[in-house]
Write a protein that holds these residues in place. Structure first.
Motif, mmCIF file in Angstrom:
data_model
loop_
_atom_site.group_PDB
_atom_site.id
_atom_site.type_symbol
_atom_site.label_atom_id
_atom_site.label_comp_id
_atom_site.label_asym_id
_atom_site.label_seq_id
_atom_site.Cartn_x
_atom_site.Cartn_y
_atom_site.Cartn_z
ATOM 1 N N HIS A 60 39.171 52.139 -2.338
ATOM 2 C CA HIS A 60 38.854 51.346 -1.155
ATOM 3 C C HIS A 60 37.744 50.337 -1.438
ATOM 4 O O HIS A 60 37.762 49.205 -0.917
ATOM 5 C CB HIS A 60 38.456 52.261 -0.005
ATOM 6 N N SER A 61 36.791 50.733 -2.271
ATOM 7 C CA SER A 61 35.708 49.808 -2.626
ATOM 8 C C SER A 61 36.248 48.612 -3.395
ATOM 9 O O SER A 61 35.853 47.463 -3.161
ATOM 10 C CB SER A 61 34.650 50.534 -3.461
ATOM 11 N N ILE A 62 37.169 48.888 -4.315
ATOM 12 C CA ILE A 62 37.767 47.806 -5.109
ATOM 13 C C ILE A 62 38.560 46.867 -4.206
ATOM 14 O O ILE A 62 38.483 45.646 -4.332
ATOM 15 C CB ILE A 62 38.666 48.398 -6.212
ATOM 16 N N ARG A 63 39.317 47.461 -3.272
ATOM 17 C CA ARG A 63 40.081 46.617 -2.360
ATOM 18 C C ARG A 63 39.156 45.793 -1.474
ATOM 19 O O ARG A 63 39.408 44.614 -1.208
ATOM 20 C CB ARG A 63 41.000 47.484 -1.489
ATOM 21 N N GLY A 64 38.062 46.429 -1.013
ATOM 22 C CA GLY A 64 37.098 45.697 -0.191
ATOM 23 C C GLY A 64 36.458 44.564 -0.966
ATOM 24 O O GLY A 64 36.268 43.452 -0.441
ATOM 25 N N LEU A 65 36.107 44.826 -2.240
ATOM 26 C CA LEU A 65 35.505 43.799 -3.074
ATOM 27 C C LEU A 65 36.489 42.659 -3.333
ATOM 28 O O LEU A 65 36.113 41.474 -3.323
ATOM 29 C CB LEU A 65 35.059 44.426 -4.402
ATOM 30 N N PHE A 66 37.774 43.023 -3.528
ATOM 31 C CA PHE A 66 38.802 42.005 -3.759
ATOM 32 C C PHE A 66 38.942 41.088 -2.540
ATOM 33 O O PHE A 66 39.013 39.858 -2.665
ATOM 34 C CB PHE A 66 40.133 42.696 -4.057
ATOM 35 N N VAL A 67 38.946 41.693 -1.349
ATOM 36 C CA VAL A 67 39.043 40.902 -0.121
ATOM 37 C C VAL A 67 37.829 39.989 0.033
ATOM 38 O O VAL A 67 37.948 38.824 0.426
ATOM 39 C CB VAL A 67 39.190 41.836 1.102
ATOM 40 N N GLU A 68 36.645 40.524 -0.284
ATOM 41 C CA GLU A 68 35.424 39.712 -0.178
ATOM 42 C C GLU A 68 35.483 38.513 -1.116
ATOM 43 O O GLU A 68 35.091 37.390 -0.752
ATOM 44 C CB GLU A 68 34.200 40.584 -0.493
ATOM 45 N N TRP A 69 35.990 38.728 -2.335
ATOM 46 C CA TRP A 69 36.097 37.611 -3.292
ATOM 47 C C TRP A 69 37.115 36.582 -2.806
ATOM 48 O O TRP A 69 36.917 35.369 -2.982
ATOM 49 C CB TRP A 69 36.491 38.139 -4.669
ATOM 50 N N ILE A 70 38.202 37.021 -2.214
ATOM 51 C CA ILE A 70 39.184 36.089 -1.670
ATOM 52 C C ILE A 70 38.553 35.226 -0.580
ATOM 53 O O ILE A 70 38.765 33.996 -0.522
ATOM 54 C CB ILE A 70 40.406 36.859 -1.101
ATOM 55 N N ILE A 71 37.760 35.875 0.290
ATOM 56 C CA ILE A 71 37.090 35.131 1.362
ATOM 57 C C ILE A 71 36.122 34.108 0.782
ATOM 58 O O ILE A 71 36.053 32.943 1.218
ATOM 59 C CB ILE A 71 36.348 36.115 2.303
ATOM 60 N N VAL A 72 35.351 34.537 -0.239
ATOM 61 C CA VAL A 72 34.397 33.614 -0.878
ATOM 62 C C VAL A 72 35.131 32.436 -1.503
ATOM 63 O O VAL A 72 34.717 31.263 -1.373
ATOM 64 C CB VAL A 72 33.559 34.358 -1.941
ATOM 65 N N ILE A 73 36.233 32.692 -2.201
ATOM 66 C CA ILE A 73 37.009 31.627 -2.850
ATOM 67 C C ILE A 73 37.560 30.660 -1.814
ATOM 68 O O ILE A 73 37.528 29.430 -1.993
ATOM 69 C CB ILE A 73 38.149 32.242 -3.690
ATOM 70 N N LEU A 74 38.040 31.197 -0.685
ATOM 71 C CA LEU A 74 38.566 30.333 0.372
ATOM 72 C C LEU A 74 37.473 29.455 0.968
ATOM 73 O O LEU A 74 37.691 28.265 1.262
ATOM 74 C CB LEU A 74 39.216 31.186 1.471
ATOM 75 N N ILE A 75 36.285 30.045 1.161
ATOM 76 C CA ILE A 75 35.156 29.262 1.696
ATOM 77 C C ILE A 75 34.777 28.154 0.723
ATOM 78 O O ILE A 75 34.552 26.991 1.119
ATOM 79 C CB ILE A 75 33.957 30.195 1.973
ATOM 80 N N LEU A 76 34.695 28.509 -0.585
ATOM 81 C CA LEU A 76 34.358 27.501 -1.594
ATOM 82 C C LEU A 76 35.418 26.404 -1.647
ATOM 83 O O LEU A 76 35.097 25.205 -1.776
ATOM 84 C CB LEU A 76 34.216 28.164 -2.968
ATOM 85 N N PHE A 77 36.682 26.805 -1.528
ATOM 86 C CA PHE A 77 37.772 25.828 -1.546
ATOM 87 C C PHE A 77 37.660 24.875 -0.361
ATOM 88 O O PHE A 77 37.845 23.645 -0.491
ATOM 89 C CB PHE A 77 39.103 26.565 -1.520
#
Length: 291
Positions: free
Chosen positions: A260-277
């Motif tokens: 669950h931590s890995i999935r949560g971290l993956f989602v957080e990185w996706i959100i960060v990438i979308l914000i940067l994009f």
């Protein structure tokens, strides 16, 4: 004294008894078999179905001795008393297979044990790995010995199943050590279900902590049963299984937390990438590089 106990009281005239126990499945519906055999009784999980006399004769298609019987337990074990030929065992197993299709007759002896009861004039009861010697016969001996043997082979079966779960967890741990941290929800669910099933089979079906009714009404029967339990180390084996099961639950909770931590971290990185994009697009728009 009920009919079964009266029968057991007549069953031996100072002769030895031989026992052969098998763990063949996780559950046997005793009431279905009882109805088919014309036994007008509702069986509870705590008592075995005893097949003997004319009923056993009709199942085996041969004459049977008064001392011959088969005890069928709801938690998937059966015990043959004074059956000497493999054909008798196979015939009974095939009969039970008609009620419980998951029984594999060919591998029925995978979890089995042999034991015997000897009657000799002596001062005290002698217990060994292969036999028990008693100074005189009591009607409760066949059922109590059969119950202990049935639980022992059922525990042996459960212990091996627990080993398979451990092997599965070891594979998952190896993957973690190699950096492969992602574990699918289905895999976690399947492994957890196996642990739950293992615990359920041990607690609800084998009923290590439950005692036969005769032990509550006869102090000598209770003492004999307790001695058999202690000699076969059923309580100790049960406690070890319980502790191992708790360890497995802790390991699975660890896997679940990591996953669950890995999935949560993956989602957080996706959100960060979308914000940067989105920021990059905005900057490009301000610079006039985008229409």
């Amino acid at each position: 004294m009920d009919k079964q106990q009266k029968y057991l009281k007549r069953v031996v005239d100072m002769r030895d008894l031989t026992f052969k126990a098998f763990a063949i499945t996780n559950e046997i519906d005793l009431n279905k078999i009882a109805v088919h055999c014309g036994i007008p009784k509702k069986f509870t999980w705590e008592e075995p179905l005893i097949l003997k006399g004319e009923i056993l004769k009709s199942i085996l298609y041969k004459n049977v001795d008064e001392s011959q019987m088969v005890l069928v337990f709801s938690f998937g074990s059966i015990v043959f008393i004074n059956h000497s030929t493999p054909n008798e065992v196979t015939a009974l197993l095939n009969y039970l297979h008609s009620f419980e299709p998951d029984i594999d007759v060919k591998t029925a002896d995978r979890y089995s044990d042999d034991y015997s009861l000897h009657i000799k004039e002596k001062e005290s009861i002698e217990l060994t790995d292969e036999y028990v010697v008693v100074p005189e016969y009591e009607s409760y001996y066949p059922e109590l010995i059969s119950t202990v043997l049935a639980k022992s082979v059922a525990l042996e079966k459960t212990e091996e199943q627990l080993g398979k779960i451990n092997d599965k967890l070891e594979t998952m741990i190896d993957r973690l050590e190699k950096g492969k941290l992602r574990i699918g929800n289905k895999e976690l669910a399947r492994t957890t279900a196996k642990i739950v099933r293992h615990e359920y089979n041990t607690l609800a079906y084998i009923m290590i902590l439950d005692k036969p009714d005769i032990t509550w009404t006869s102090s000598t029967a209770g003492e004999f049963y307790d001695r058999m339990l202690e000699f076969f180390e059923l309580n100790d084996r049960y406690k070890i299984l319980k502790s191992k099961t708790e360890i497995l639950y802790n390991i699975m909770n660890g896997f679940s937390t990591i996953s669950h931590s890995i999935r949560g971290l993956f989602v957080e990185w996706i959100i960060v990438i979308l914000i940067l994009f989105e920021i990059v697009l905005s900057l490009l728009g301000i610079a006039g590089l985008l229409p």
